[in-house]
Design a protein around this motif. Structure first.
Motif, PDB file in Angstrom:
ATOM      1  N   GLU A  54       1.095  -0.973  -0.311  1.00 38.73           N
ATOM      2  CA  GLU A  54      -0.367  -0.268   0.298  1.00 38.73           C
ATOM      3  C   GLU A  54       0.835   1.268   0.056  1.00 38.73           C
ATOM      4  O   GLU A  54       2.123   1.013   0.109  1.00 38.73           O
ATOM      5  CB  GLU A  54      -0.488   0.145   1.242  1.00 38.73           C
ATOM      6  CG  GLU A  54      -1.921  -1.400   0.877  1.00 38.73           C
ATOM      7  CD  GLU A  54      -2.886  -0.991   2.562  1.00 38.73           C
ATOM      8  OE1 GLU A  54      -2.952   0.104   3.172  1.00 38.73           O
ATOM      9  OE2 GLU A  54      -4.214  -2.212   2.565  1.00 38.73           O
ATOM     10  N   HIS A  55       0.357   2.252  -0.684  1.00 31.33           N
ATOM     11  CA  HIS A  55       0.978   3.371  -0.448  1.00 31.33           C
ATOM     12  C   HIS A  55       0.117   4.723  -0.094  1.00 31.33           C
ATOM     13  O   HIS A  55      -1.069   4.689   0.020  1.00 31.33           O
ATOM     14  CB  HIS A  55       1.637   3.520  -1.326  1.00 31.33           C
ATOM     15  CG  HIS A  55       0.861   4.065  -3.238  1.00 31.33           C
ATOM     16  ND1 HIS A  55      -0.024   3.091  -3.164  1.00 31.33           N
ATOM     17  CD2 HIS A  55       0.148   5.014  -3.353  1.00 31.33           C
ATOM     18  CE1 HIS A  55      -0.769   3.729  -4.630  1.00 31.33           C
ATOM     19  NE2 HIS A  55      -0.072   5.557  -4.674  1.00 31.33           N
ATOM     20  N   TYR A  56       0.773   6.154   0.280  1.00 30.36           N
ATOM     21  CA  TYR A  56       0.112   7.212   0.391  1.00 30.36           C
ATOM     22  C   TYR A  56      -0.022   8.401  -1.362  1.00 30.36           C
ATOM     23  O   TYR A  56       0.866   8.864  -1.207  1.00 30.36           O
ATOM     24  CB  TYR A  56       0.631   7.672   1.001  1.00 30.36           C
ATOM     25  CG  TYR A  56      -0.228   8.843   2.176  1.00 30.36           C
ATOM     26  CD1 TYR A  56      -0.412  10.434   1.284  1.00 30.36           C
ATOM     27  CD2 TYR A  56      -0.381   8.802   2.972  1.00 30.36           C
ATOM     28  CE1 TYR A  56      -1.538  10.973   2.139  1.00 30.36           C
ATOM     29  CE2 TYR A  56      -1.025  10.275   4.451  1.00 30.36           C
ATOM     30  CZ  TYR A  56      -1.066  11.413   3.326  1.00 30.36           C
ATOM     31  OH  TYR A  56      -2.196  12.889   3.767  1.00 30.36           O
ATOM     32  N   PRO A  57      -1.264   7.966  -1.809  1.00 33.15           N
ATOM     33  CA  PRO A  57      -0.895   8.001  -2.630  1.00 33.15           C
ATOM     34  C   PRO A  57      -1.084   9.847  -2.760  1.00 33.15           C
ATOM     35  O   PRO A  57      -0.889  10.672  -1.987  1.00 33.15           O
ATOM     36  CB  PRO A  57      -2.903   8.709  -3.130  1.00 33.15           C
ATOM     37  CG  PRO A  57      -3.498   6.730  -2.759  1.00 33.15           C
ATOM     38  CD  PRO A  57      -2.272   7.507  -1.445  1.00 33.15           C
ATOM     39  N   ALA A  60       3.383   9.399  -2.140  1.00 36.70           N
ATOM     40  CA  ALA A  60       4.597   8.585  -2.437  1.00 36.70           C
ATOM     41  C   ALA A  60       5.425   9.478  -3.280  1.00 36.70           C
ATOM     42  O   ALA A  60       6.616   9.481  -3.723  1.00 36.70           O
ATOM     43  CB  ALA A  60       4.095   7.415  -2.797  1.00 36.70           C
ATOM     44  N   GLU A  61       4.191   9.715  -4.535  1.00 35.33           N
ATOM     45  CA  GLU A  61       5.466  10.300  -5.633  1.00 35.33           C
ATOM     46  C   GLU A  61       6.073  11.420  -5.569  1.00 35.33           C
ATOM     47  O   GLU A  61       7.067  11.737  -6.290  1.00 35.33           O
ATOM     48  CB  GLU A  61       3.941  10.482  -6.480  1.00 35.33           C
ATOM     49  CG  GLU A  61       3.043   9.484  -7.306  1.00 35.33           C
ATOM     50  CD  GLU A  61       2.171   9.053  -6.751  1.00 35.33           C
ATOM     51  OE1 GLU A  61       1.050   8.250  -6.672  1.00 35.33           O
ATOM     52  OE2 GLU A  61       1.537   9.113  -5.958  1.00 35.33           O
ATOM     53  N   ALA A  62       5.275  11.562  -4.668  1.00 35.09           N
ATOM     54  CA  ALA A  62       6.161  13.566  -4.476  1.00 35.09           C
ATOM     55  C   ALA A  62       7.201  13.206  -3.665  1.00 35.09           C
ATOM     56  O   ALA A  62       7.976  13.791  -3.753  1.00 35.09           O
ATOM     57  CB  ALA A  62       5.469  14.505  -3.561  1.00 35.09           C
ATOM     58  N   GLU A  63       7.565  11.999  -2.723  1.00 34.81           N
ATOM     59  CA  GLU A  63       8.804  11.597  -1.469  1.00 34.81           C
ATOM     60  C   GLU A  63       9.456  11.199  -2.827  1.00 34.81           C
ATOM     61  O   GLU A  63      11.163  11.683  -3.118  1.00 34.81           O
ATOM     62  CB  GLU A  63       8.611  10.789  -0.625  1.00 34.81           C
ATOM     63  CG  GLU A  63       9.166  10.619  -0.078  1.00 34.81           C
ATOM     64  CD  GLU A  63      10.407  11.250   0.756  1.00 34.81           C
ATOM     65  OE1 GLU A  63      11.432  11.736   1.178  1.00 34.81           O
ATOM     66  OE2 GLU A  63      10.037  13.103   0.881  1.00 34.81           O
ATOM     67  N   SER A 122      12.009   5.979   3.309  1.00 33.71           N
ATOM     68  CA  SER A 122      11.871   7.059   3.088  1.00 33.71           C
ATOM     69  C   SER A 122      10.163   7.593   2.590  1.00 33.71           C
ATOM     70  O   SER A 122       9.732   8.598   2.520  1.00 33.71           O
ATOM     71  CB  SER A 122      12.509   8.825   3.078  1.00 33.71           C
ATOM     72  OG  SER A 122      13.749   9.210   2.945  1.00 33.71           O
ATOM     73  N   ALA A 123      10.134   6.699   1.533  1.00 29.42           N
ATOM     74  CA  ALA A 123       8.505   7.216   0.876  1.00 29.42           C
ATOM     75  C   ALA A 123       7.880   6.248   1.259  1.00 29.42           C
ATOM     76  O   ALA A 123       7.896   4.775   2.451  1.00 29.42           O
ATOM     77  CB  ALA A 123       8.832   5.916  -0.155  1.00 29.42           C
ATOM     78  N   PRO A 124       6.498   6.901   1.793  1.00 32.80           N
ATOM     79  CA  PRO A 124       5.681   6.671   2.239  1.00 32.80           C
ATOM     80  C   PRO A 124       4.912   4.787   1.544  1.00 32.80           C
ATOM     81  O   PRO A 124       4.131   5.390   0.395  1.00 32.80           O
ATOM     82  CB  PRO A 124       4.108   6.653   2.721  1.00 32.80           C
ATOM     83  CG  PRO A 124       5.101   7.967   1.299  1.00 32.80           C
ATOM     84  CD  PRO A 124       5.935   8.139   0.844  1.00 32.80           C
ATOM     85  N   PHE A 125       5.708   3.594   2.240  1.00 36.81           N
ATOM     86  CA  PHE A 125       5.239   2.624   0.671  1.00 36.81           C
ATOM     87  C   PHE A 125       4.765   1.952   2.569  1.00 36.81           C
ATOM     88  O   PHE A 125       5.401   1.686   3.524  1.00 36.81           O
ATOM     89  CB  PHE A 125       5.493   1.311   0.535  1.00 36.81           C
ATOM     90  CG  PHE A 125       5.821   2.565  -0.621  1.00 36.81           C
ATOM     91  CD1 PHE A 125       4.607   1.727  -2.037  1.00 36.81           C
ATOM     92  CD2 PHE A 125       6.364   3.397  -1.477  1.00 36.81           C
ATOM     93  CE1 PHE A 125       4.678   2.706  -3.297  1.00 36.81           C
ATOM     94  CE2 PHE A 125       6.625   4.083  -2.449  1.00 36.81           C
ATOM     95  CZ  PHE A 125       5.298   3.940  -3.267  1.00 36.81           C
TER      96      PHE A 125
END
Length: 155
Positions: A54-57, A60-63, A122-125
């Motif tokens: 799962e990710h924080y839509p 995640a892309e911004a990070e 660092s990426a929200p996954f």
């Protein structure tokens, strides 16, 4: 000087590594090295059936964009692509792809390694294991080794 914009995608569907390399290098005569990293879903000695990611839509892309932009600047990369999948990913399937292009090999190696070390921490996954026995495991915590790998780039 031309500003290099990284290609960042967070997607459910699989990716084609060669197509991503071709997209980055076609018609380019300044690229002398391309380094790729493909992360796969491990079977954990036959225990694991799949990972649920799962990710924080948006975040995640911004990070990932922030991390990729730092890598481009720090290593003078000519191109950088980072693709991370989400959803249920079976063992043996692709999870993540990083493609780094530069005039010389060391910068491409360092750029790809830098992105992965920061992406892991660092990426929200979030990952959850699904076992062959049909049971879902707990969400997987970050590892100290991942933090140490990231920290070597500080300073």
């Amino acid at each position: 000087m031309t500003t290099i914009t990284p290609t960042i995608r967070v997607q459910c569907e699989d990716f084609d590594q060669q197509a991503e390399i071709d997209r980055m290098t076609k018609g380019r005569h300044d690229v002398g090295a391309v380094v790729t990293f493909t992360g796969l879903c491990r079977g954990e000695s036959g225990r694991l059936e799949a990972l649920e990611l799962e990710h924080y839509p948006g975040m995640a892309e911004a990070e990932i964009t922030r991390i990729a932009t730092l890598a481009i600047e720090r290593f003078s990369l000519l191109g950088l692509t980072a693709i991370h999948r989400y959803g249920t990913i079976a063992t043996g399937e692709n999870i993540v792809l990083v493609v780094a292009a530069s005039p010389h090999r060391q910068a491409a190696f360092d750029g790809a390694n830098f992105v992965m070390d920061f992406l892991k921490t660092s990426a929200p996954f979030w990952k959850k294991e699904h076992g062959r026995d049909g049971k879902a495991g707990d969400w997987i915590s970050a590892k100290d080794a991942d933090d140490r790998a990231r920290d070597k780039w500080q300073g």
